[in-house]
Design a protein around this motif. Sequence first.
Motif, short mmCIF file in Angstrom:
data_model
loop_
_atom_site.label_atom_id
_atom_site.label_comp_id
_atom_site.label_asym_id
_atom_site.label_seq_id
_atom_site.Cartn_x
_atom_site.Cartn_y
_atom_site.Cartn_z
N ASN A 180 0.85 -1.18 0.00
CA ASN A 180 0.00 0.00 0.00
C ASN A 180 0.89 1.24 0.00
N LEU A 181 0.71 2.04 -1.04
CA LEU A 181 1.61 3.18 -1.23
C LEU A 181 1.43 4.28 -0.19
N ALA A 182 0.22 4.43 0.29
CA ALA A 182 0.00 5.46 1.30
C ALA A 182 0.74 5.08 2.58
N GLY A 183 0.66 3.83 2.94
CA GLY A 183 1.37 3.36 4.12
C GLY A 183 2.86 3.56 3.99
N LYS A 184 3.39 3.14 2.85
CA LYS A 184 4.82 3.30 2.62
C LYS A 184 5.21 4.77 2.69
N ALA A 185 4.45 5.58 1.98
CA ALA A 185 4.76 7.00 1.91
C ALA A 185 4.85 7.60 3.31
N LEU A 186 3.90 7.25 4.13
CA LEU A 186 3.86 7.81 5.47
C LEU A 186 5.11 7.40 6.25
N ALA A 187 5.46 6.14 6.11
CA ALA A 187 6.64 5.66 6.82
C ALA A 187 7.93 6.32 6.33
N TYR A 188 7.90 6.78 5.08
CA TYR A 188 9.10 7.39 4.51
C TYR A 188 9.21 8.89 4.78
N GLN A 189 8.24 9.44 5.49
CA GLN A 189 8.22 10.90 5.69
C GLN A 189 9.52 11.45 6.29
N LYS A 190 10.02 10.77 7.30
CA LYS A 190 11.20 11.26 7.99
C LYS A 190 12.44 11.31 7.11
N LYS A 191 12.67 10.22 6.40
CA LYS A 191 13.84 10.16 5.52
C LYS A 191 13.39 9.65 4.16
N VAL A 204 -0.61 22.80 4.17
CA VAL A 204 -1.13 22.00 3.06
C VAL A 204 -1.23 20.57 3.58
N PRO A 205 -2.38 19.94 3.41
CA PRO A 205 -2.52 18.60 3.99
C PRO A 205 -1.55 17.60 3.36
N ASN A 206 -1.12 16.64 4.15
CA ASN A 206 -0.26 15.58 3.65
C ASN A 206 -1.14 14.49 3.05
N LEU A 207 -0.90 14.21 1.77
CA LEU A 207 -1.78 13.30 1.06
C LEU A 207 -1.63 11.85 1.51
N LEU A 240 -4.24 7.29 3.91
CA LEU A 240 -4.27 6.19 4.86
C LEU A 240 -5.55 6.22 5.68
N ALA A 241 -5.93 7.42 6.09
CA ALA A 241 -7.14 7.55 6.89
C ALA A 241 -8.39 7.19 6.09
N TYR A 242 -8.31 7.33 4.76
CA TYR A 242 -9.47 7.06 3.92
C TYR A 242 -9.57 5.59 3.49
N GLN A 243 -8.62 4.77 3.92
CA GLN A 243 -8.60 3.39 3.45
C GLN A 243 -9.92 2.65 3.67
N LYS A 244 -10.48 2.82 4.85
CA LYS A 244 -11.69 2.07 5.19
C LYS A 244 -12.88 2.44 4.32
N LEU A 274 -3.46 6.08 -8.51
CA LEU A 274 -4.07 6.61 -7.28
C LEU A 274 -4.70 5.50 -6.45
N LYS A 275 -4.37 4.26 -6.78
CA LYS A 275 -5.10 3.13 -6.18
C LYS A 275 -5.14 3.15 -4.66
N ASP A 276 -4.07 3.58 -4.03
CA ASP A 276 -4.05 3.57 -2.57
C ASP A 276 -4.33 4.93 -1.97
N MET A 277 -4.76 5.87 -2.80
CA MET A 277 -4.88 7.23 -2.31
C MET A 277 -6.25 7.54 -1.75
N GLY A 278 -7.06 6.51 -1.58
CA GLY A 278 -8.33 6.72 -0.90
C GLY A 278 -9.48 7.12 -1.79
N LEU A 279 -9.46 6.68 -3.04
CA LEU A 279 -10.67 6.92 -3.83
C LEU A 279 -11.16 5.70 -4.57
#
Lengths: 341, 341
Positions: free
Chosen positions: A49-60, B47-50, B55-59, B90-95
């Motif tokens: 899941n790219l959103a998950g990965k992206a979030l984890a990569y925020q720091k570095k 600016v919101p972090n996408l 991730l929050a929109y996954q459900k 955009l598959k994991d971007m919550g839409l």
Amino acid sequence: MKVTIRQIAEKAGVSRGTVDRVLNGRYGVKPDVRDRVLSIVEEMNYVPNLAGKALAYQKKPAVVGIVMPPEHIRFFDQIREGISLAAAELKDMGLRLEFQYVDSTQPEKCAQAVRELVNSGVQGILYASLDDSQVRAMIDEAVDRGIPVVTFNSDVEDCKRACFVGQDLYKSGSIAAGLMKRILPRGAQIAVVLGNPKFQAHRVRTLGFTDAMKAWGNPLEIASVIEIADRYEDTFTHVDETLKTLPDLEGIYLATGDIAACIDALRLNGKAGQIRIVCNDLLPEIEQGLKDNIIDFTIVQNPEQQGYRSLRVLYDLMFSGKQPDAELIYTATSIYIPESL
Amino acid sequence: MKVTIRQIAEKAGVSRGTVDRVLNGRYGVKPDVRDRVLSIVEEMNYVPNLAGKALAYQKKPAVVGIVMPPEHIRFFDQIREGISLAAAELKDMGLRLEFQYVDSTQPEKCAQAVRELVNSGVQGILYASLDDSQVRAMIDEAVDRGIPVVTFNSDVEDCKRACFVGQDLYKSGSIAAGLMKRILPRGAQIAVVLGNPKFQAHRVRTLGFTDAMKAWGNPLEIASVIEIADRYEDTFTHVDETLKTLPDLEGIYLATGDIAACIDALRLNGKAGQIRIVCNDLLPEIEQGLKDNIIDFTIVQNPEQQGYRSLRVLYDLMFSGKQPDAELIYTATSIYIPESL
DNA sequence: ATGAAAGCGCTAACAT
DNA sequence: ATGTTAGCGCTTTCAT
């Protein structure tokens, strides 16, 4: 619902950490556990899941190294815009760009740029510069070290790069031939400015052009092929000479070369607007030439798209492990006339 | 480092929950708190972090409703491909996409499709169908309810849609004129198949064509403008008649209409390949016509890009609140010849 | 009206 | 070699 590492972990009877280690090829997993996890990953068709990965990569964030010609090379402006657009869309996806501008006439400099990026720990490379054996070797080394490389605009052949995003040069030449055939009467004399045969782009375009003409039984007569016409002076001299030698010349195809020089030579010989010109790309002087009705057609390769797609393809490779759809990803080749501007 | 709601919350002396409520316009925040938060958001350039949002929109992903012609309309195949490509990225971007296929000849059906999407709670709409007062009203209602609407391929004018992603029709007509001017001798007789003046696309293209000709002092003679040529029969009859009435005709511009009918009429009159044809788009019969050297040029509007960009623009609007760069986003208009295929 | 906290999927540091 | 856990930024439910 999508498969997550948590589900993989449960099914394999291990922890999520272990699954992560397996997926990212980190050391410290017993071979049998590794295999079991991998087969379950396969079986369950896991895709990260790219959103998950992206979030984890925020720091570095992962660093993408980009090797391309320096900023004053105007042709790359549009390519840079495409890269910027993709970068903006991917802004929160956990990557950071690092540009390396290199003079694309110096093989060592190009290879060195790649080496530095690899050593500085980038996780992906975008390359648009010289095709050279030293460069090939460095690219292969990068790929062997697990760093995917995508070439764009101009390819590096016979190396381990994942793919090339750019123009179909041969087709570009054929299209030029098709245009000439349509706007000139049968038997008309034309010249081809090849440019510099050392460059693949120049050679392949010219080949596409001459092959197409041959296939049609040579409806036009290629009366001259001008080589080594890279810089203004070369091009001017050669075109000027050709115009004087061949008074009946009706068309010129510039596979590349200095368009301004060609236009100046035409003007000085009083032939501007009389001889049909087909060239490539959309630099400021070409736009002007189109508006002045000196250039009839220019064949464009969608440079913005090249920048955009190459970064996206590399991102997919880095974060989803998704292989590109093809080894050669061609951007649309289209024809522009003054009204297209 | 990027600004997060956490920082906003701290600075405003409230909880993150409250900031979220303010940002998403949910009820239950005291006006003064609301204003304070908003001004800090402004000041800190939040600016919101996408990735976080995604991730929050996954459900329960946000639903994008797409209104377009049914699947058998082949012209939309490429547009659908563009949408699919964007959707894959955009598959994991919550839409989640929800398609509504409607017959674009029936105004009520089109308006109804929009209404249903709005009532079913979609959070964004992509629309490519009839431009009609009922549709306009529904789009305005959707936008008033906070649901952004983006039109693509064919616009709905004078409504509250955020933007339109599609072709510059007027330019398309000018380009056609430019091509005709280049391939035909001065004074040659040509015909324009307008199609159906009820459709904006047909009218505007024709206008672009005739305006350009006028601006050049009419280098070609527009001997006939054929209207109401939508279906095969109309087009065939009209073109056939024109060919018989004007034996010296040298070119036809099809602003649209049934190309197959036009080709058939040419064939039956023994004129295929003799009269220069310029048309639009890249349907199978047009590809064939190009290969057979019956059609000289076709002007393409990059439909894949229309699908791709419209979804991306809508996503930006929904998740980043980013307004489109322009109200009219034009996709590249390019010229194809057989060699382009 | 507002705060606190759990959870979205993944990574990495820390434990064992 | 492997398990545990604390974030990453945002939304949402549950308390208060």
